[in-house]
Design a protein around this motif. Structure first.
Motif, PDB file in Angstrom:
ATOM      1  N   ALA A  96       0.898   0.562   5.875  1.00 29.96           N
ATOM      2  CA  ALA A  96      -0.085  -0.298   6.527  1.00 29.96           C
ATOM      3  C   ALA A  96       0.565  -1.361   7.404  1.00 29.96           C
TER       4      ALA A  96
ATOM      5  N   PRO B  87       0.602  -4.897   4.312  1.00 32.90           N
ATOM      6  CA  PRO B  87      -0.414  -4.970   5.377  1.00 32.90           C
ATOM      7  C   PRO B  87      -0.609  -6.380   5.934  1.00 32.90           C
TER       8      PRO B  87
ATOM      9  N   THR C  53       0.865  -1.176   0.000  1.00 32.50           N
ATOM     10  CA  THR C  53       0.000   0.000   0.000  1.00 32.50           C
ATOM     11  C   THR C  53       0.903   1.226   0.000  1.00 32.50           C
TER      12      THR C  53
END
Length: 202
Positions: free
Chosen positions: A104, A168, A99
């Motif tokens: 993240a 993430p 991201t």
């Protein structure tokens, strides 16, 4: 081994370091990040050689190590619209969906570190501040050898941490390669705290 190559990039040292990098990559895909300190060590450890020849040596060593590592991967890594896949999805290989609009992975890393060892996490945070201040204050008087060693160490730690910060889906095992660095920062933080206490308590 990359640090030893940085001292003197002899053929024997390069072969040992390249072999270790190949084993690291064959064991787990994130071991390929060890190619960065390998290449940096060869570059910094070959001051008398022509730069093109040094770059060729570094490139060949990294290519050979990567080729050995890839032979043990569950399928070749590839990139598509869904992210970076480190092997065949059929066997459960990890996929990275970075991201770029936000870090993240940072909240997950901090949460896992805090849950597993809050003392280590706090001391490492203090140590990171102490290290940054110390580097800034002594940047002009730092010996060349220390600058070289620091460059080889950080060229692994920073890109690896950056990759985790963008992912993430960070798992606990991905943090393990950073534990030695975190422990060193925690030791620096502990030394600073003890020094402050000794200065207060007679």
């Amino acid at each position: 081994l990359a640090l030893r190559v940085g001292e003197r990039a002899s053929l024997g040292r390069i072969l040992l370091a390249a072999g270790a990098a190949a084993l690291a990559g064959a064991t787990l895909q994130n071991g390929l990040f060890t190619l960065l300190p390998l290449a940096t060590g060869i570059w910094l450890g070959s001051p008398g050689r022509k730069r093109l020849a040094t770059a060729a040596r570094a490139g060949l060593a990294c290519l050979a190590a990567a080729a050995v590592s890839l032979a043990f991967f569950p399928g070749l890594p590839y990139v598509d619209a869904h992210g970076i896949h480190l092997g065949s999805l059929a066997v459960g290989s990890h996929s990275i969906r970075p991201t770029f609009t936000g870090l993240a992975g940072v909240p997950r890393i901090l949460r896992m570190m805090w849950e597993f060892d809050p003392v280590l996490t706090l001391l490492a945070a203090v140590g990171a501040i102490v290290a940054l201040v110390g580097l800034w204050r002594h940047r002009r008087e730092m010996p060349t050898e220390k600058r070289r060693d620091l460059a080889i160490v950080l060229v692994y730690a920073f890109p690896y941490l950056g990759a985790l910060a963008l992912d993430p889906s960070v798992y606990e095992r991905f943090i393990l390669p950073l534990i030695p660095y975190i422990a060193c920062l925690a030791a620096a933080g502990l030394a600073w705290v003890v020094a402050r206490i000794r200065g207060i308590v007679p």
